[in-house]
Motif scaffolding. Structure first.
Motif, mmCIF file in Angstrom:
data_model
loop_
_atom_site.group_PDB
_atom_site.id
_atom_site.type_symbol
_atom_site.label_atom_id
_atom_site.label_comp_id
_atom_site.label_asym_id
_atom_site.label_seq_id
_atom_site.Cartn_x
_atom_site.Cartn_y
_atom_site.Cartn_z
ATOM 1 N N GLN A 88 0.833 -1.209 0.000
ATOM 2 C CA GLN A 88 0.000 0.000 0.000
ATOM 3 C C GLN A 88 0.865 1.256 0.000
ATOM 4 O O GLN A 88 0.564 2.232 -0.696
ATOM 5 C CB GLN A 88 -0.935 -0.024 1.204
ATOM 6 C CG GLN A 88 -2.012 -1.092 1.121
ATOM 7 C CD GLN A 88 -2.736 -1.322 2.428
ATOM 8 O OE1 GLN A 88 -2.206 -1.061 3.506
ATOM 9 N NE2 GLN A 88 -3.956 -1.828 2.360
ATOM 10 N N ALA A 89 1.944 1.230 0.757
ATOM 11 C CA ALA A 89 2.850 2.379 0.786
ATOM 12 C C ALA A 89 3.556 2.547 -0.555
ATOM 13 O O ALA A 89 3.749 3.682 -1.027
ATOM 14 C CB ALA A 89 3.869 2.212 1.910
ATOM 15 N N ALA A 90 3.940 1.440 -1.184
ATOM 16 C CA ALA A 90 4.606 1.520 -2.485
ATOM 17 C C ALA A 90 3.680 2.140 -3.531
ATOM 18 O O ALA A 90 4.113 2.939 -4.373
ATOM 19 C CB ALA A 90 5.053 0.135 -2.929
ATOM 20 N N LEU A 91 2.411 1.784 -3.488
ATOM 21 C CA LEU A 91 1.456 2.312 -4.459
ATOM 22 C C LEU A 91 1.129 3.782 -4.228
ATOM 23 O O LEU A 91 0.719 4.484 -5.164
ATOM 24 C CB LEU A 91 0.158 1.488 -4.411
ATOM 25 C CG LEU A 91 0.250 0.046 -4.920
ATOM 26 C CD1 LEU A 91 -1.032 -0.717 -4.602
ATOM 27 C CD2 LEU A 91 0.544 -0.006 -6.416
ATOM 28 N N THR A 92 1.320 4.280 -3.000
ATOM 29 C CA THR A 92 0.877 5.638 -2.658
ATOM 30 C C THR A 92 1.987 6.565 -2.185
ATOM 31 O O THR A 92 1.703 7.703 -1.811
ATOM 32 C CB THR A 92 -0.201 5.576 -1.560
ATOM 33 O OG1 THR A 92 0.336 4.920 -0.400
ATOM 34 C CG2 THR A 92 -1.431 4.821 -2.040
ATOM 35 N N MET A 93 3.244 6.133 -2.212
ATOM 36 C CA MET A 93 4.310 6.945 -1.609
ATOM 37 C C MET A 93 4.456 8.312 -2.279
ATOM 38 O O MET A 93 4.892 9.278 -1.655
ATOM 39 C CB MET A 93 5.640 6.190 -1.646
ATOM 40 C CG MET A 93 6.143 5.853 -3.022
ATOM 41 S SD MET A 93 7.691 4.923 -2.944
ATOM 42 C CE MET A 93 7.807 4.346 -4.644
ATOM 43 N N ASN A 94 4.095 8.404 -3.566
ATOM 44 C CA ASN A 94 4.231 9.676 -4.276
ATOM 45 C C ASN A 94 2.888 10.324 -4.590
ATOM 46 O O ASN A 94 2.798 11.178 -5.474
ATOM 47 C CB ASN A 94 5.022 9.455 -5.572
ATOM 48 C CG ASN A 94 6.450 9.043 -5.301
ATOM 49 O OD1 ASN A 94 7.109 9.590 -4.416
ATOM 50 N ND2 ASN A 94 6.931 8.062 -6.039
#
Length: 334
Positions: A104-110
């Motif tokens: 989830q963090a990888a998909l939303t980090m930016n």
């Protein structure tokens, strides 16, 4: 949404494109998307479905698309990072809760700079002072935006907020969960950025990107070693120079990181090889070096390359039905 693996391989390529499109819509206008978290979780499930069916095919698609264009960079980059985090999490033995949060963090980090990230990938001039400040602030902006989207998972929020932090190179087991996820995501984020092209430079080869990660030692830990183990020195979908002068595409990972399955697609004179030459493991030229996609002067058809990517998947009954490359030469076959 389920992937239809009994359909022609083009459907799998289309599904990957649809996955990028769905993520692009979600990241571009998140506040206008009701049910943000369930939609993101659905994308994660879709991604898991594609990867679990055949990891080599998923890696092939991922590296081919990541290296082929700068258009829509932000969702593409997020998807590459999430894919790599998915395969890494198993090798690093992450608990399921940490694995879910990492993806989830990888998909939303930016998410705090989606439009800007797309713009910068297309921009030839240096960042303006305003853009530099936006880049600097985007991790915190991302956290704030996720909170507005009713994300309550503290580990997810903190991983996004600190994903650019450089941590001491100590074993992952000695780190707190947020530090552990930040270490993994930071390594993957930088690796994915290095292999992807910009208007100002071509993407680097996978092996050159790994060498850059080694510099300064801040990323030289078990995450980097695991990355080599799961994708290889020459990942599926990337290109290699052979000692006979030909250029080959990597089809699948091999018995060790330096010995993947390959198919020659360009001859020593720079002409395209059709049909491609598939090299069996027992008899094949040696790899001299990895190549970036931008170093190839010949424009290879993405759909043909995608079909070639599963040609060696004869061990999988469902993938074997997708092989539609009649007449391919096979060297070293008995």
């Amino acid at each position: 949404m389920q992937a239809r693996y009994d359909e022609p391989y083009e459907d799998l390529l289309g599904l990957w494109s649809d996955l990028e499109s769905a993520l692009s819509v979600l990241l571009s206008e998140p506040l206008r998307m009701p049910g943000f978290t369930p939609k993101l979780q659905q994308i994660d499930l879709w991604l898991q479905d594609l990867i679990s069916h055949d990891t080599d095919v998923a890696l092939y698609l991922m590296f081919q698309r990541a290296a082929s264009t700068t258009v829509g960079y932000s969702p593409s980059h997020a998807l590459v990072c999430a894919s790599l985090c998915h395969v890494l999490s198993k090798l690093l033995n992450l608990p399921q809760t940490e694995r879910d949060t990492l993806i989830q963090a990888a998909l939303t980090m930016n998410i705090g700079m989606t439009a800007l990230q797309n713009q910068l990938a297309e921009q030839r001039e240096p960042l303006s002072s305003v853009q530099s400040e936006q880049v600097k602030l985007h991790p915190m902006e991302g956290r704030v935006l996720l909170e507005r989207l009713l994300v309550r998972d503290a580990l997810w929020l903190e991983t996004v907020q600190y994903h650019h932090e450089v941590l001491p190179p100590v074993p992952l087991a000695q780190l707190q969960p947020v530090q552990r996820l930040v270490r993994i995501l930071g390594t993957v984020d930088r690796y994915a950025a290095l292999i992807s092209p910009r208007k100002t430079r071509g993407g680097r080869s996978a092996i050159e990107s790994l060498q850059i990660l080694q510099q300064g030692q801040q990323y030289a830990d078990e995450v980097k070693r695991a990355l080599i183990e799961v994708v290889g020195l020459y990942p599926p979908g990337t290109y290699v120079q052979l000692d006979n002068g030909e250029i080959a595409v990597v089809l699948r990972r091999g018995p060790n990181p330096a010995e993947p399955q390959i198919a020659s697609v360009i001859d020593p004179e720079g002409h395209g090889l059709y049909p491609p030459i598939l090299h069996m493991a027992s008899r094949k030229p040696q790899i001299s070096s990895g190549l970036s996609r931008s170093s190839l002067t010949l424009d290879l058809d993405l759909r043909s390359m995608a079909q070639l990517g599963v040609h060696s998947a004869r061990g999988s009954a469902s993938l074997y039905r997708m092989v539609k490359l009649p007449g391919s030469k096979v060297l070293g076959a008995s």
